[in-house]
Design an enzyme around this catalytic site. Structure first.
Site, PDB file in Angstrom:
ATOM      1  CE  LYS A  93      37.128  72.845  -4.392  1.00 34.78           C
ATOM      2  NZ  LYS A  93      36.707  73.818  -5.414  1.00 34.78           N
ATOM      3  CE1 TYR A 140      26.656  38.850  -2.758  1.00 34.35           C
ATOM      4  CE2 TYR A 140      28.282  40.621  -2.824  1.00 34.35           C
ATOM      5  CZ  TYR A 140      27.417  39.793  -2.097  1.00 34.35           C
ATOM      6  OH  TYR A 140      27.333  39.929  -0.746  1.00 34.35           O
TER       7      TYR A 140
HETATM    8  C1  PLP Z   1      37.740  74.037  -6.437  1.00 36.34           C
HETATM    9  C2  PLP Z   1      38.031  75.332  -7.069  1.00 36.34           C
HETATM   10  C3  PLP Z   1      39.293  75.589  -7.633  1.00 36.34           C
HETATM   11  C4  PLP Z   1      40.352  74.524  -7.772  1.00 36.34           C
HETATM   12  O1  PLP Z   1      40.076  73.764  -8.932  1.00 36.34           O
HETATM   13  P1  PLP Z   1      41.066  72.628  -9.447  1.00 36.34           P
HETATM   14  O2  PLP Z   1      40.514  72.253 -10.763  1.00 36.34           O
HETATM   15  O3  PLP Z   1      40.973  71.501  -8.458  1.00 36.34           O
HETATM   16  O4  PLP Z   1      42.419  73.203  -9.509  1.00 36.34           O
HETATM   17  C5  PLP Z   1      39.549  76.860  -8.095  1.00 36.34           C
HETATM   18  N1  PLP Z   1      38.604  77.847  -8.044  1.00 36.34           N
HETATM   19  C6  PLP Z   1      37.372  77.619  -7.540  1.00 36.34           C
HETATM   20  C7  PLP Z   1      36.388  78.727  -7.539  1.00 36.34           C
HETATM   21  C8  PLP Z   1      37.033  76.365  -7.052  1.00 36.34           C
HETATM   22  O5  PLP Z   1      35.808  76.146  -6.573  1.00 36.34           O
END
Ligand code: PLP
Length: 367
Positions: A36, A258
């Site tokens: 994702k 800054y």
């Molecule tokens: C994003 C996600 C993962 C992956 O998690 P990581 O900690 O990056 O391995 C697994 N399961 C679900 C439901 C997620 O939303």
């Protein structure tokens, strides 16, 4: 400001190595890749290609239908593509057309999907996500109880997996992990025909009890330490470099950046780099970030600006300090995790922030 001077190098072979490490730990489970958010900012196309074709990973999780369609176009048929946010009314046809598997998170989505599959007279696979204690996505207990009582619905659904997600998996000692595991196992009894999936990256390190049939790994694939109480066994996969674009020799009692937050205390050579908070280099790293020049650790001095930072190179051998010299912002020493901990966030956020940036990308060892 010319951002084409900064290079984000992503080592595909290291991601593949991380996949192999995770597979060897989860011997009896399949390792699915979570890609994702454009593979946590690193590039879903290239990464999913390598994992699918070279590592023979069959299962991929994305958040939304758009990501899923892109992935299907990229990988072609053969890969299983699971959509975490589930399916919505205006998306059902796309799911069928691209052979995408929805994760059904509540009774509304269950009804939508069963109506649709009845209408087209096909049994399409889906995943049931049960909420075991995060109260975020996933079916609450009361709804699960209702679903269990409707056996005709379960027949139509053809639930390939039942899954859940842990709230605190990186906290190895947290008893809540056990409580969620217990709830998950309780519900699994009612779905004897479905396979099970509970673990993200960190949950894998809670032990074999948490692995079930499929683990869903994101962070660890991309080099973030999944087992925070131990040294990282995953390989770093990213390197970010940028050149020195200006040098100044200052005497003591000069201000840098800054708001005069840094005052020189000696004769100082300050180098300016074309990277700043708009590139994901957090302003919190003002006066406390560290970068790397040919093996030397160099401190960030003064405030991080929108497109610039300043570093104190006084202690680096002078032959290594020149305009155009490459400075490493992220590497095996200055890791994403290290930057995240200084900033006060998690590696996932520090990594995905890079994804929105304007860096040139180089994919190393991309077969
Ligand atoms: C994003 C996600 C993962 C992956 O998690 P990581 O900690 O990056 O391995 C697994 N399961 C679900 C439901 C997620 O939303």
């Amino acid at each position: 400001m010319n951002h084409s001077q900064s290079y984000l190098e992503i080592d595909i072979s290291k991601i593949r190595d991380n996949y192999k490490i995770l597979s060897s730990i989860c011997k009896t489970s399949e390792v699915a890749c979570v890609i994702k958010a454009n593979a946590y900012g690193l590039g879903a196309d290239k990464i999913s290609n390598a994992l699918f074709h070279q590592e023979k990973c069959q299962n991929f999780f994305v958040a939304s239908v758009n990501e899923a369609i892109d992935l299907r176009k990229n990988l072609g048929l053969g890969a299983n593509i699971f959509v975490l946010n589930g399916v919505f009314r205006d998306e059902v046809d796309e799911f069928a057309r691209h052979n995408l598997t929805p994760i059904l998170n509540h009774l509304g989505q269950i009804e939508l999907w069963t109506e649709f599959t009845k209408k087209i007279e096909k049994r399409l696979p889906s995943i049931l996500h049960i909420d075991t204690g995060m109260s975020r996505l996933g079916m609450p207990g009361i709804e699960v109880d209702k679903l269990i009582s409707k056996s005709e619905l379960l027949d139509i659904l053809s639930l390939e997996y039942v899954m859940s997600h842990l709230s605190s998996s990186e906290e190895v000692e947290n008893q809540y992990n056990l409580e969620q595991l217990r709830k998950f196992k309780h519900y699994l009894k009612y779905f004897p025909k479905s396979k099970a999936s509970l673990s993200n990256s960190s949950s894998i390190f809670l032990g074999k009890d948490y692995h079930f049939d499929l683990v869903r790994t994101g962070a660890a694939l991309y080099g973030i330490n999944p087992n925070v109480s131990k040294p990282n066994i995953m390989h770093n996969v990213v390197k970010l470099t940028t050149p020195i674009i200006q040098l100044q020799k200052l005497s003591s009692s000069n201000f840098i950046g800054y708001n005069m937050t840094f005052t020189t205390k000696r004769n100082t050579i300050v180098a300016t780099l074309p990277i700043g908070y708009s590139d994901g280099y957090s302003r919190i790293l003002s006066n406390c970030g560290e970068v790397f020049i040919d093996g030397h650790i160099v401190p960030v001095v003064g405030r991080v600006s929108m497109d610039l930072i300043t570093i104190d190179v006084t202690d680096v051998p002078s032959e290594k300090i020149f305009l155009g010299q490459k400075v490493e912002i992220i590497n095996d020493y200055c890791t994403i995790d290290k930057i995240a901990s200084i900033v006060g966030t998690i590696g996932q956020e520090a990594l995905t922030i890079l994804g929105g940036s304007r860096y040139n990308r180089i994919y190393k060892n991309n077969a």
